[in-house]
Design a protein around this motif. Structure first.
Motif, PDB file in Angstrom:
ATOM      1  N   ARG A  33      75.698 -30.599  44.874  1.00 52.29           N
ATOM      2  CA  ARG A  33      76.267 -30.497  43.532  1.00 52.29           C
ATOM      3  C   ARG A  33      75.476 -31.392  42.582  1.00 52.29           C
ATOM      4  O   ARG A  33      75.248 -32.570  42.884  1.00 52.29           O
ATOM      5  CB  ARG A  33      77.739 -30.913  43.544  1.00 52.29           C
ATOM      6  N   LEU A  34      75.074 -30.851  41.474  1.00 54.27           N
ATOM      7  CA  LEU A  34      74.383 -31.601  40.445  1.00 54.27           C
ATOM      8  C   LEU A  34      75.368 -31.873  39.314  1.00 54.27           C
ATOM      9  O   LEU A  34      75.747 -30.965  38.570  1.00 54.27           O
ATOM     10  CB  LEU A  34      73.167 -30.833  39.924  1.00 54.27           C
ATOM     11  N   HIS A  35      75.792 -33.123  39.218  1.00 48.30           N
ATOM     12  CA  HIS A  35      76.835 -33.482  38.260  1.00 48.30           C
ATOM     13  C   HIS A  35      76.240 -33.749  36.876  1.00 48.30           C
ATOM     14  O   HIS A  35      75.152 -34.286  36.733  1.00 48.30           O
ATOM     15  CB  HIS A  35      77.598 -34.712  38.746  1.00 48.30           C
ATOM     16  N   LYS A  36      76.999 -33.368  35.850  1.00 49.32           N
ATOM     17  CA  LYS A  36      76.638 -33.589  34.449  1.00 49.32           C
ATOM     18  C   LYS A  36      75.248 -33.031  34.128  1.00 49.32           C
ATOM     19  O   LYS A  36      74.459 -33.658  33.433  1.00 49.32           O
ATOM     20  CB  LYS A  36      76.705 -35.080  34.116  1.00 49.32           C
ATOM     21  N   LEU A  37      74.990 -31.844  34.653  1.00 50.26           N
ATOM     22  CA  LEU A  37      73.706 -31.200  34.402  1.00 50.26           C
ATOM     23  C   LEU A  37      73.724 -30.568  33.010  1.00 50.26           C
ATOM     24  O   LEU A  37      74.564 -29.710  32.732  1.00 50.26           O
ATOM     25  CB  LEU A  37      73.432 -30.128  35.467  1.00 50.26           C
ATOM     26  N   PRO A  38      72.836 -30.956  32.110  1.00 52.11           N
ATOM     27  CA  PRO A  38      72.807 -30.341  30.770  1.00 52.11           C
ATOM     28  C   PRO A  38      72.665 -28.825  30.861  1.00 52.11           C
ATOM     29  O   PRO A  38      71.975 -28.293  31.748  1.00 52.11           O
ATOM     30  CB  PRO A  38      71.575 -30.985  30.131  1.00 52.11           C
ATOM     31  N   LEU A  39      73.310 -28.128  29.959  1.00 54.22           N
ATOM     32  CA  LEU A  39      73.369 -26.666  30.018  1.00 54.22           C
ATOM     33  C   LEU A  39      71.989 -26.012  29.947  1.00 54.22           C
ATOM     34  O   LEU A  39      71.793 -24.923  30.487  1.00 54.22           O
ATOM     35  CB  LEU A  39      74.248 -26.137  28.889  1.00 54.22           C
ATOM     36  N   LYS A  40      71.038 -26.639  29.301  1.00 51.03           N
ATOM     37  CA  LYS A  40      69.722 -26.013  29.172  1.00 51.03           C
ATOM     38  C   LYS A  40      68.988 -25.909  30.506  1.00 51.03           C
ATOM     39  O   LYS A  40      67.997 -25.189  30.616  1.00 51.03           O
ATOM     40  CB  LYS A  40      68.861 -26.777  28.169  1.00 51.03           C
ATOM     41  N   PHE A  41      69.484 -26.621  31.542  1.00 47.78           N
ATOM     42  CA  PHE A  41      68.822 -26.589  32.848  1.00 47.78           C
ATOM     43  C   PHE A  41      69.475 -25.600  33.820  1.00 47.78           C
ATOM     44  O   PHE A  41      69.106 -25.549  34.992  1.00 47.78           O
ATOM     45  CB  PHE A  41      68.826 -27.987  33.472  1.00 47.78           C
ATOM     46  N   TRP A  42      70.444 -24.820  33.366  1.00 51.38           N
ATOM     47  CA  TRP A  42      71.185 -23.951  34.277  1.00 51.38           C
ATOM     48  C   TRP A  42      70.480 -22.613  34.533  1.00 51.38           C
ATOM     49  O   TRP A  42      70.960 -21.796  35.306  1.00 51.38           O
ATOM     50  CB  TRP A  42      72.589 -23.685  33.730  1.00 51.38           C
ATOM     51  N   GLY A  43      69.352 -22.388  33.926  1.00 51.72           N
ATOM     52  CA  GLY A  43      68.643 -21.123  34.095  1.00 51.72           C
ATOM     53  C   GLY A  43      67.464 -21.239  35.035  1.00 51.72           C
ATOM     54  O   GLY A  43      67.591 -21.670  36.184  1.00 51.72           O
ATOM     55  N   LYS A  44      66.277 -20.884  34.526  1.00 52.41           N
ATOM     56  CA  LYS A  44      65.074 -20.867  35.358  1.00 52.41           C
ATOM     57  C   LYS A  44      64.672 -22.259  35.852  1.00 52.41           C
ATOM     58  O   LYS A  44      63.974 -22.390  36.857  1.00 52.41           O
ATOM     59  CB  LYS A  44      63.913 -20.248  34.582  1.00 52.41           C
ATOM     60  N   GLY A  45      65.117 -23.274  35.129  1.00 52.01           N
ATOM     61  CA  GLY A  45      64.740 -24.625  35.529  1.00 52.01           C
ATOM     62  C   GLY A  45      65.482 -25.145  36.744  1.00 52.01           C
ATOM     63  O   GLY A  45      65.013 -26.069  37.415  1.00 52.01           O
ATOM     64  N   LEU A  46      66.650 -24.537  37.057  1.00 51.75           N
ATOM     65  CA  LEU A  46      67.486 -25.061  38.144  1.00 51.75           C
ATOM     66  C   LEU A  46      66.789 -25.044  39.506  1.00 51.75           C
ATOM     67  O   LEU A  46      66.798 -26.064  40.210  1.00 51.75           O
ATOM     68  CB  LEU A  46      68.810 -24.297  38.195  1.00 51.75           C
ATOM     69  N   GLU A  82      77.490 -17.635  36.978  1.00 54.47           N
ATOM     70  CA  GLU A  82      78.227 -17.077  35.845  1.00 54.47           C
ATOM     71  C   GLU A  82      78.600 -18.129  34.800  1.00 54.47           C
ATOM     72  O   GLU A  82      79.204 -17.802  33.790  1.00 54.47           O
ATOM     73  CB  GLU A  82      79.489 -16.377  36.361  1.00 54.47           C
ATOM     74  N   ARG A  83      78.274 -19.402  35.092  1.00 52.82           N
ATOM     75  CA  ARG A  83      78.516 -20.507  34.158  1.00 52.82           C
ATOM     76  C   ARG A  83      79.990 -20.611  33.754  1.00 52.82           C
ATOM     77  O   ARG A  83      80.328 -20.822  32.587  1.00 52.82           O
ATOM     78  CB  ARG A  83      77.627 -20.350  32.919  1.00 52.82           C
ATOM     79  N   THR A  84      80.866 -20.477  34.741  1.00 50.52           N
ATOM     80  CA  THR A  84      82.303 -20.571  34.476  1.00 50.52           C
ATOM     81  C   THR A  84      82.867 -21.948  34.825  1.00 50.52           C
ATOM     82  O   THR A  84      83.986 -22.270  34.437  1.00 50.52           O
ATOM     83  CB  THR A  84      83.067 -19.500  35.285  1.00 50.52           C
ATOM     84  N   ARG A  85      82.103 -22.749  35.561  1.00 47.45           N
ATOM     85  CA  ARG A  85      82.515 -24.120  35.893  1.00 47.45           C
ATOM     86  C   ARG A  85      81.322 -25.011  35.550  1.00 47.45           C
ATOM     87  O   ARG A  85      80.301 -25.002  36.234  1.00 47.45           O
ATOM     88  CB  ARG A  85      82.851 -24.234  37.386  1.00 47.45           C
ATOM     89  N   LEU A  86      81.463 -25.770  34.487  1.00 48.32           N
ATOM     90  CA  LEU A  86      80.312 -26.484  33.946  1.00 48.32           C
ATOM     91  C   LEU A  86      80.309 -27.974  34.264  1.00 48.32           C
ATOM     92  O   LEU A  86      79.438 -28.703  33.793  1.00 48.32           O
ATOM     93  CB  LEU A  86      80.244 -26.272  32.427  1.00 48.32           C
ATOM     94  N   GLY A  87      81.267 -28.432  35.053  1.00 49.75           N
ATOM     95  CA  GLY A  87      81.290 -29.846  35.427  1.00 49.75           C
ATOM     96  C   GLY A  87      80.136 -30.214  36.344  1.00 49.75           C
ATOM     97  O   GLY A  87      79.631 -31.334  36.310  1.00 49.75           O
TER      98      GLY A  87
END
Length: 212
Positions: free
Chosen positions: A125-138, A157-162
């Motif tokens: 689990r990667l906590h407090k991951l900025p939203l801009k990193f949830w795509g190709k960068g992940l 699906e970006r439904t849990r963003l914690g």
């Protein structure tokens, strides 16, 4: 007339030829088990009934013929066809209660033990991951820790963003950092906290798994 044994009639101890089996003595069993996989769970040794139910549930569509078990926590699962066996081997990684279930093709010379495992799947689990990193960068980010396998549904699906939850392949004796650091697209250093849902434990003395 009774024949009296002489010294020449008695074979010397240790001179008898050792028994050697022929291919025909083993080929039937080899052929039988060719359609089987060997599997075991790292970090746990649950009851036979529990593992059998788990295997039948995850492989219900693969035409299981028989599930057999050994006293050291190893299971042999035989399928009705080679095609079904190959599909199981190609289906990816399996986890039991967050612990990896190792699946190997049965071979006649395969050593039936839990040793020799080098890479294992695990959820992180990667906590407090900025939203801009949830795509190709992940995948690139988690590649600092291990080989990216997949993200869970809530992450995709970006439904849990914690936190972002990702499966990676870990080397069993690697160092597992509590956080990773990398530069973003602007060259700014980001630090991300990592939580491991399960960690591989390898004994430094015997090199075995599941104990320290």
């Amino acid at each position: 007339m009774t024949r009296i044994n002489t010294q020449e009639d008695v074979p010397e101890i240790g001179t008898e030829e050792m028994l050697q089996l022929e291919q025909g003595d083993v080929e039937e069993e080899i052929e039988y088990w060719k359609q089987a996989v060997v599997c075991f769970i790292l970090g746990a040794n649950p009851p036979w009934e529990v593992v059998e139910g788990f295997i039948r549930r995850i492989w219900t569509r693969y035409n299981i013929d028989k599930i057999s078990f050994m006293p050291n926590g190893i299971f042999l699962v035989r399928f009705k066809t080679m095609e079904m066996k190959e599909k199981v081997l190609a289906s990816g990684h399996y986890l039991f209660d967050n612990k990896p279930m190792i699946v190997k093709s049965w071979e006649w010379d395969l050593e039936m033990n839990k040793e020799g495992v080098k890479c294992v799947p695990a959820w992180i689990r990667l906590h407090k991951l900025p939203l801009k990193f949830w795509g190709k960068g992940l995948p690139k980010i988690v590649g600092i820790v291990g080989k990216y396998v997949k993200s869970d549904t809530a992450t995709e699906e970006r439904t849990r963003l914690g936190f972002a939850r990702v499966m990676v392949e870990l080397v069993v004796d690697q160092d597992l950092p509590a956080e990773i650091a990398f530069k973003d697209e602007q060259g700014i250093v980001d630090h991300i906290e990592i939580e491991y849902e399960w960690k591989p434990i390898k004994c430094k003395k015997c090199q075995g798994m599941e104990h320290e």
